[in-house]
Enzyme design. Structure first.
Site, PDB file in Angstrom:
ATOM      1  N   THR A 176      -3.729   5.780 -21.821  1.00 28.27           N
ATOM      2  CA  THR A 176      -3.617   4.445 -21.252  1.00 28.27           C
ATOM      3  C   THR A 176      -2.262   3.909 -21.706  1.00 28.27           C
ATOM      4  O   THR A 176      -1.620   4.461 -22.604  1.00 28.27           O
ATOM      5  CB  THR A 176      -4.734   3.502 -21.759  1.00 28.27           C
TER       6      THR A 176
ATOM      7  N   TYR B  11       0.859  -1.196   0.000  1.00 27.97           N
ATOM      8  CA  TYR B  11       0.000   0.000   0.000  1.00 27.97           C
ATOM      9  C   TYR B  11       0.885   1.233   0.000  1.00 27.97           C
ATOM     10  O   TYR B  11       1.853   1.288   0.748  1.00 27.97           O
ATOM     11  CB  TYR B  11      -0.889   0.026   1.252  1.00 27.97           C
TER      12      TYR B  11
ATOM     13  N   ASP C 205      -6.242  13.080 -25.328  1.00 34.13           N
ATOM     14  CA  ASP C 205      -6.275  11.710 -24.837  1.00 34.13           C
ATOM     15  C   ASP C 205      -5.594  10.871 -25.921  1.00 34.13           C
ATOM     16  O   ASP C 205      -6.196  10.554 -26.948  1.00 34.13           O
ATOM     17  CB  ASP C 205      -7.737  11.290 -24.632  1.00 34.13           C
TER      18      ASP C 205
ATOM     19  N   LYS D  13      -2.339  -0.011 -25.061  1.00 32.48           N
ATOM     20  CA  LYS D  13      -2.757  -0.177 -26.462  1.00 32.48           C
ATOM     21  C   LYS D  13      -1.494  -0.227 -27.323  1.00 32.48           C
ATOM     22  O   LYS D  13      -0.733  -1.178 -27.192  1.00 32.48           O
ATOM     23  CB  LYS D  13      -3.725   0.950 -26.833  1.00 32.48           C
TER      24      LYS D  13
HETATM   25  N1  DSN Z   1     -12.396   0.485 -24.911  1.00 25.26           N
HETATM   26  C1  DSN Z   1     -11.251   1.141 -25.515  1.00 25.26           C
HETATM   27  C2  DSN Z   1     -11.242   0.946 -26.985  1.00 25.26           C
HETATM   28  O1  DSN Z   1     -11.515  -0.162 -27.379  1.00 25.26           O
HETATM   29  O2  DSN Z   1     -10.929   1.852 -27.738  1.00 25.26           O
HETATM   30  C3  DSN Z   1     -11.172   2.545 -25.133  1.00 25.26           C
HETATM   31  O3  DSN Z   1     -11.360   2.669 -23.757  1.00 25.26           O
END
Ligand code: DSN
Length: 407
Positions: free
Chosen positions: A222, A46, A196, A225
């Site tokens: 994120t 933590y 984003d 990807k």
């Molecule tokens: N769900 C993602 C996508 O497939 O683009 C984005 O959050």
């Protein structure tokens, strides 16, 4: 693993991933090192708070880790420590975006984002998302003819609506975004400009997509990807916004950061800084463009006529097939995609007119243009649902065997 039930599911999922062609634009395959960091002892710790300001003891290595990951992210995206601050604690993309709005906007203020059915994301202010309930979405779309961003239209909406924040960076838009123009529009109405870059972060890291950093006030991404890391997110913000954003993440929205995920982000950032990753990013685009071109040769309409990125949309409705039927037909032969709305879709979100195709995962498998041509042929034949589906299945399986995962 002693838990046989979970072990069995992991083994079956491993086999499924190995034996299917994954064209989901938001997915990828992480390295063994990333998985090792995810499964490391950092999961036990933590660490509420930030380096040198925590609410628990025992954070000496956690602090070092968080500092290291932040430094790696700054370096990878070539941004200056004197101008930008980073928060590597968001659990994933949606909480990261919510944190930015929570930090910088009062409830009810306007977020100008792309409509979901034009390629935007739920967290860019869609009404079913908390971002559309706590704040008010002012939406923009793409041009009816070109299916590309129309900056004259966007500036018109911004001037009329005067949003507090404008978001660019989408989930299903295949073209280059002019960040300079967006910043000019934001400046015209005194709005914060947020990008984003979740989908194309790996392409920015690999220097094959323009960087938003010279123009944006805030950049969220994120890490799982095109960047090929674990499921997590990072917020970059200009110094003047940083303190509010840090407070919005913790204690505003989250509890203890997932330090094992942060460790894995660090590994992914290190991998993405290699020359090999830059070659990988370039190959993703070559593969995506080859797939789109080959599908066009087979008679399929590609939204906006092509792609500049890792993804594109196919208008399957143009050949009287719905997005759901298309996705099911492909899955039956071992090709995994997602159904997706296309701009100005006449069908509903549960069974829209298109499918979204992305090339990041197959490129991680080392597939190149030659394999994209085979995949396009298999996609086309399977979508048309003609006889010979078991032959297509065999071709897909053969390709998967030739480019194994987890070896
Ligand atoms: N769900 C993602 C996508 O497939 O683009 C984005 O959050």
């Amino acid at each position: 693993m002693k838990d046989k039930a979970i072990k069995k599911l992991i083994d079956r999922e491993t086999k499924r991933q190995n034996e299917t062609i994954n064209l989901i634009a938001s997915e990828n395959y992480v390295s063994r090192d990333v998985r090792e960091a995810l499964g490391s002892v950092f999961t036990n710790k933590y660490a509420e708070g930030y380096p040198r300001a925590r609410y628990y003891g025992g954070n000496v290595f956690v602090d070092e880790l968080e500092d290291l990951v932040r430094a790696r992210a700054l370096k990878l995206f070539d941004v200056k420590d004197s101008v930008w601050s980073l928060n590597v604690q968001p659990y994933s993309g949606s909480p990261a975006n919510v944190a930015v709005y929570h930090a910088l906007l009062a409830p009810g203020e306007k977020i100008m984002g792309m409509r979901l059915d034009m390629g935007g994301h739920l967290t860019h202010g869609h009404k079913v998302s908390v971002t559309g309930k706590l704040w008010q979405q002012v939406s923009y779309g793409v041009d009816g003819k070109t299916e590309r961003l129309n900056y004259d239209e966007i500036v018109g909406i911004a001037k009329k609506e005067r949003p507090k924040l404008i978001v660019a960076g989408y989930s299903a838009y295949s073209r280059i975004i002019d960040f300079k123009k967006f910043r000019e529009i934001a400046d015209t109405v005194n709005a914060i400009f947020m990008v984003d870059m979740s989908h194309f972060a790996g392409l920015v890291a690999g220097r094959t997509y323009n960087s938003p950093f010279p123009y944006a006030h805030v950049v969220t991404t994120t890490t799982h990807k095109t960047l090929r890391g674990p499921r997590a997110a990072i917020i970059f913000s200009r110094k003047e916004f940083a303190q509010k954003i840090d407070k919005a993440i913790f204690p505003g929205l989250q509890g203890g950061p997932h330090m094992n995920a942060i460790a894995a982000v660090g590994v992914a950032l290190h991998e993405a800084s290699s020359a090999a990753f830059s070659i990988y990013a370039k190959q993703i685009i070559k593969n995506s463009q080859t797939l789109a071109r080959e599908l066009q040769k087979h008679g399929w309409r590609i939204v906006s006529g092509g792609t500049d990125t890792h993804l594109f949309l196919v208008d399957v409705q143009a050949r009287d097939i719905s997005g759901s039927v298309a996705s099911d037909r492909l899955e039956n032969v071992g090709i995994v995609v997602n159904k997706n709305a296309i701009p100005f879709d006449v069908r509903g979100p549960m069974d829209p007119s298109g499918i979204r195709i992305g090339a990041a995962a197959v490129t991680t498998r080392s597939m190149k243009e030659k394999e994209m041509k085979i995949i396009a042929d298999c996609i086309s034949k399977s979508l048309l649902g003609k006889s010979g589906q078991s032959d297509i299945k065999q071709r897909v399986r053969k390709l998967c065997v030739a480019f194994p995962l987890f070896s």
